[in-house]
Write a protein that holds these residues in place. Structure first.
Motif, mmCIF file in Angstrom:
data_model
loop_
_atom_site.group_PDB
_atom_site.id
_atom_site.type_symbol
_atom_site.label_atom_id
_atom_site.label_comp_id
_atom_site.label_asym_id
_atom_site.label_seq_id
_atom_site.Cartn_x
_atom_site.Cartn_y
_atom_site.Cartn_z
ATOM 1 N N LEU A 75 0.826 -1.206 0.000
ATOM 2 C CA LEU A 75 0.000 0.000 0.000
ATOM 3 C C LEU A 75 0.864 1.261 0.000
ATOM 4 O O LEU A 75 0.558 2.242 -0.680
ATOM 5 C CB LEU A 75 -0.935 -0.011 1.205
ATOM 6 C CG LEU A 75 -2.055 -1.061 1.147
ATOM 7 C CD1 LEU A 75 -2.729 -1.195 2.515
ATOM 8 C CD2 LEU A 75 -3.084 -0.706 0.082
ATOM 9 N N LEU A 76 1.959 1.228 0.733
ATOM 10 C CA LEU A 76 2.875 2.371 0.731
ATOM 11 C C LEU A 76 3.470 2.580 -0.656
ATOM 12 O O LEU A 76 3.636 3.721 -1.107
ATOM 13 C CB LEU A 76 3.991 2.150 1.754
ATOM 14 C CG LEU A 76 3.566 2.181 3.224
ATOM 15 C CD1 LEU A 76 4.700 1.679 4.108
ATOM 16 C CD2 LEU A 76 3.150 3.590 3.641
ATOM 17 N N SER A 77 3.752 1.483 -1.346
ATOM 18 C CA SER A 77 4.343 1.584 -2.684
ATOM 19 C C SER A 77 3.382 2.185 -3.698
ATOM 20 O O SER A 77 3.791 2.676 -4.751
ATOM 21 C CB SER A 77 4.814 0.208 -3.162
ATOM 22 O OG SER A 77 3.704 -0.633 -3.459
ATOM 23 N N MET A 78 2.080 2.167 -3.380
ATOM 24 C CA MET A 78 1.075 2.748 -4.268
ATOM 25 C C MET A 78 0.991 4.268 -4.116
ATOM 26 O O MET A 78 0.336 4.939 -4.903
ATOM 27 C CB MET A 78 -0.290 2.122 -3.981
ATOM 28 C CG MET A 78 -0.361 0.646 -4.296
ATOM 29 S SD MET A 78 -1.905 -0.131 -3.726
ATOM 30 C CE MET A 78 -3.090 0.604 -4.853
ATOM 31 N N GLY A 79 1.619 4.804 -3.066
ATOM 32 C CA GLY A 79 1.635 6.249 -2.898
ATOM 33 C C GLY A 79 1.002 6.760 -1.618
ATOM 34 O O GLY A 79 1.014 7.971 -1.361
ATOM 35 N N PHE A 80 0.433 5.866 -0.795
ATOM 36 C CA PHE A 80 -0.118 6.293 0.486
ATOM 37 C C PHE A 80 1.023 6.638 1.438
ATOM 38 O O PHE A 80 2.018 5.921 1.516
ATOM 39 C CB PHE A 80 -1.006 5.203 1.077
ATOM 40 C CG PHE A 80 -2.258 4.948 0.295
ATOM 41 C CD1 PHE A 80 -3.306 5.859 0.306
ATOM 42 C CD2 PHE A 80 -2.397 3.792 -0.471
ATOM 43 C CE1 PHE A 80 -4.467 5.628 -0.424
ATOM 44 C CE2 PHE A 80 -3.545 3.546 -1.205
ATOM 45 C CZ PHE A 80 -4.584 4.472 -1.183
ATOM 46 N N LYS A 81 0.857 7.724 2.209
ATOM 47 C CA LYS A 81 1.934 8.195 3.087
ATOM 48 C C LYS A 81 2.048 7.367 4.356
ATOM 49 O O LYS A 81 3.152 7.025 4.795
ATOM 50 C CB LYS A 81 1.689 9.660 3.465
ATOM 51 C CG LYS A 81 1.596 10.611 2.288
ATOM 52 C CD LYS A 81 1.091 11.962 2.769
ATOM 53 C CE LYS A 81 0.729 12.848 1.592
ATOM 54 N NZ LYS A 81 0.072 14.102 2.028
ATOM 55 N N ASN A 82 0.920 7.125 4.974
ATOM 56 C CA ASN A 82 0.870 6.371 6.224
ATOM 57 C C ASN A 82 -0.232 5.331 6.129
ATOM 58 O O ASN A 82 -1.358 5.658 5.741
ATOM 59 C CB ASN A 82 0.566 7.290 7.404
ATOM 60 C CG ASN A 82 1.676 8.282 7.673
ATOM 61 O OD1 ASN A 82 2.685 7.948 8.285
ATOM 62 N ND2 ASN A 82 1.505 9.519 7.212
ATOM 63 N N VAL A 83 0.089 4.092 6.480
ATOM 64 C CA VAL A 83 -0.875 2.995 6.418
ATOM 65 C C VAL A 83 -0.994 2.362 7.794
ATOM 66 O O VAL A 83 0.013 2.010 8.418
ATOM 67 C CB VAL A 83 -0.462 1.931 5.388
ATOM 68 C CG1 VAL A 83 -1.413 0.741 5.433
ATOM 69 C CG2 VAL A 83 -0.418 2.532 3.984
ATOM 70 N N LEU A 84 -2.233 2.229 8.266
ATOM 71 C CA LEU A 84 -2.531 1.503 9.497
ATOM 72 C C LEU A 84 -3.438 0.349 9.109
ATOM 73 O O LEU A 84 -4.539 0.569 8.579
ATOM 74 C CB LEU A 84 -3.251 2.392 10.512
ATOM 75 C CG LEU A 84 -2.455 3.429 11.300
ATOM 76 C CD1 LEU A 84 -1.826 4.476 10.382
ATOM 77 C CD2 LEU A 84 -3.350 4.113 12.320
ATOM 78 N N MET A 85 -2.997 -0.886 9.303
ATOM 79 C CA MET A 85 -3.796 -2.053 8.946
ATOM 80 C C MET A 85 -4.188 -2.800 10.216
ATOM 81 O O MET A 85 -3.342 -3.341 10.926
ATOM 82 C CB MET A 85 -3.031 -2.989 8.009
ATOM 83 C CG MET A 85 -3.891 -4.152 7.508
ATOM 84 S SD MET A 85 -3.039 -5.193 6.309
ATOM 85 C CE MET A 85 -1.913 -6.085 7.389
ATOM 86 N N THR A 86 -5.484 -2.806 10.512
ATOM 87 C CA THR A 86 -5.980 -3.512 11.683
ATOM 88 C C THR A 86 -6.221 -4.983 11.330
ATOM 89 O O THR A 86 -6.730 -5.289 10.255
ATOM 90 C CB THR A 86 -7.284 -2.877 12.201
ATOM 91 O OG1 THR A 86 -8.286 -2.922 11.168
ATOM 92 C CG2 THR A 86 -7.055 -1.420 12.588
ATOM 93 N N VAL A 87 -5.842 -5.852 12.243
ATOM 94 C CA VAL A 87 -6.005 -7.295 12.000
ATOM 95 C C VAL A 87 -6.691 -7.954 13.198
ATOM 96 O O VAL A 87 -6.261 -8.990 13.714
ATOM 97 C CB VAL A 87 -4.652 -7.977 11.673
ATOM 98 C CG1 VAL A 87 -4.229 -7.669 10.255
ATOM 99 C CG2 VAL A 87 -3.562 -7.562 12.666
ATOM 100 N N GLY A 88 -7.782 -7.315 13.649
ATOM 101 C CA GLY A 88 -8.611 -7.892 14.693
ATOM 102 C C GLY A 88 -7.850 -8.168 15.974
ATOM 103 O O GLY A 88 -7.127 -7.315 16.495
ATOM 104 N N GLU A 89 -7.981 -9.379 16.470
ATOM 105 C CA GLU A 89 -7.369 -9.743 17.744
ATOM 106 C C GLU A 89 -5.849 -9.831 17.674
ATOM 107 O O GLU A 89 -5.178 -10.017 18.692
ATOM 108 C CB GLU A 89 -7.937 -11.068 18.244
ATOM 109 C CG GLU A 89 -7.680 -12.235 17.334
ATOM 110 C CD GLU A 89 -8.376 -13.503 17.791
ATOM 111 O OE1 GLU A 89 -8.020 -14.574 17.275
ATOM 112 O OE2 GLU A 89 -9.275 -13.416 18.660
ATOM 113 N N GLN A 90 -5.290 -9.660 16.453
ATOM 114 C CA GLN A 90 -3.831 -9.660 16.302
ATOM 115 C C GLN A 90 -3.229 -8.257 16.374
ATOM 116 O O GLN A 90 -2.013 -8.098 16.353
ATOM 117 C CB GLN A 90 -3.436 -10.328 14.984
ATOM 118 C CG GLN A 90 -3.821 -11.790 14.913
ATOM 119 C CD GLN A 90 -3.439 -12.400 13.581
ATOM 120 O OE1 GLN A 90 -2.298 -12.303 13.149
ATOM 121 N NE2 GLN A 90 -4.402 -13.018 12.922
ATOM 122 N N GLY A 91 -4.092 -7.223 16.404
ATOM 123 C CA GLY A 91 -3.575 -5.876 16.593
ATOM 124 C C GLY A 91 -3.509 -5.036 15.327
ATOM 125 O O GLY A 91 -4.374 -5.141 14.453
#
Length: 298
Positions: free
Chosen positions: A209-225
């Motif tokens: 996602l960062l390589s697509m041009g987004f500056k900051n990425v937050l990916m939530t993965v449920g009970e894994q954080g």
């Protein structure tokens, strides 16, 4: 002295029709439920309430039907001290609803009928430009027309506002907006669909996602954080272990809390940790807005 941020949410308002059952029914099967509630929801409204309860000044741009559900939704936001002056009531159009089934493990299945949310147009956005001038941060989702979301992002960046984008429910996006999004907040499924990478490696998904041009990425993965980028690395913050009873609005709780703490001046990692705590409280309660915590609980 604590900073009280001004946050503008452009988004959806739904009445959630919540049915609880021991398990999800199979196709063609009828089962008995264990409970039913109507609870104010909608991703935009949920995130607005989450932000307000964390201490932000919040204004909302959206649409409801001129009906009982619409009146209730507007009144609910107003009671949270959210500015509702730019919520329009549309005649002959129903308020958006979400039919939600929650099983005994807290998992849910949701069907959303947009109703008046489909009428949150670019024209209505432009009538509310004073709110874009007023705010520090704009929070957006995808339960309203994509054109309006894109216009909100572009107009916000013209005024140098922080743009927080939660592209859910996920759909095909216009690449021109990537560079204008300051913080992209996605879950794992959304990350895969946007990046078109079916990789199960969380680190690589964020990197894609960062390589697509987004500056900051937050990916939530449920009970894994949560996985996120920090400087030149991808980092992970674990979830807090709790007994979940209903995962509805957990993501919205995270988005609203993160937006508020970031706008208060906290660094990204500190804001994420507090947002994780907010989401962990949310899943221990039933419903959408009814489950969102207050600042004193964080």
């Amino acid at each position: 002295m604590e900073i009280i941020p001004n946050i503008l949410v452009v988004g959806s308002m739904n009445m959630d029709l919540v049915t609880r059952a021991e398990r999800m029914p199979a196709i063609g099967e009828t089962i008995s439920g264990t409970g039913f509630n109507t609870i104010p929801g909608g991703k935009g409204a949920n995130q607005a309430v989450a932000s307000a309860r964390m201490g932000a000044n919040v204004a909302f741009i959206g649409c409801v039907g001129d009906d009982v559900y619409g009146n209730t939704l507007v009144e609910t936001l107003s009671k949270e001290n959210i500015n509702v002056e730019r919520i329009e009531k549309i005649k002959d159009t129903p308020t958006g609803i979400a039919t939600i089934i929650v099983d005994e493990k807290g998992n849910n299945s949701i069907v959303v009928v947009p109703g008046a949310n489909a009428l949150v147009s670019t024209e209505r956005l432009h009538k509310s430009k004073e709110l874009i001038n007023w705010c520090n941060t704009i929070v957006l989702q995808l339960e309203i027309p994509l054109d309006t979301v894109i216009e909100s992002i572009i107009e916000g960046k013209k005024k140098d506002k922080t743009i927080i984008f939660n592209p859910a429910p996920v759909q095909e996006l216009d690449e021109k907006i990537y560079k204008y999004v300051d913080y992209l907040i996605v879950n794992e499924i959304e990350a895969k669909q946007i990046s078109k990478v079916q990789e199960n490696n969380h680190r690589e998904l964020v990197e894609s996602l960062l390589s697509m041009g987004f500056k900051n990425v937050l990916m939530t993965v449920g009970e894994q954080g949560v996985w996120f980028n920090k400087e030149n690395s991808i980092q992970h913050i674990p979830a807090i272990k709790v007994k979940a009873v209903d995962t509805t609005a957990a993501g919205d709780s995270f988005v609203g809390a993160f937006a508020t703490f970031l706008a208060k001046g906290l660094d990204k990692e500190s804001a994420i940790k507090l947002a994780v705590k907010a989401a962990s409280i949310t899943v221990t309660r039933i419903g959408a807005q009814s489950s969102l915590p207050y600042l004193r609980e964080i």
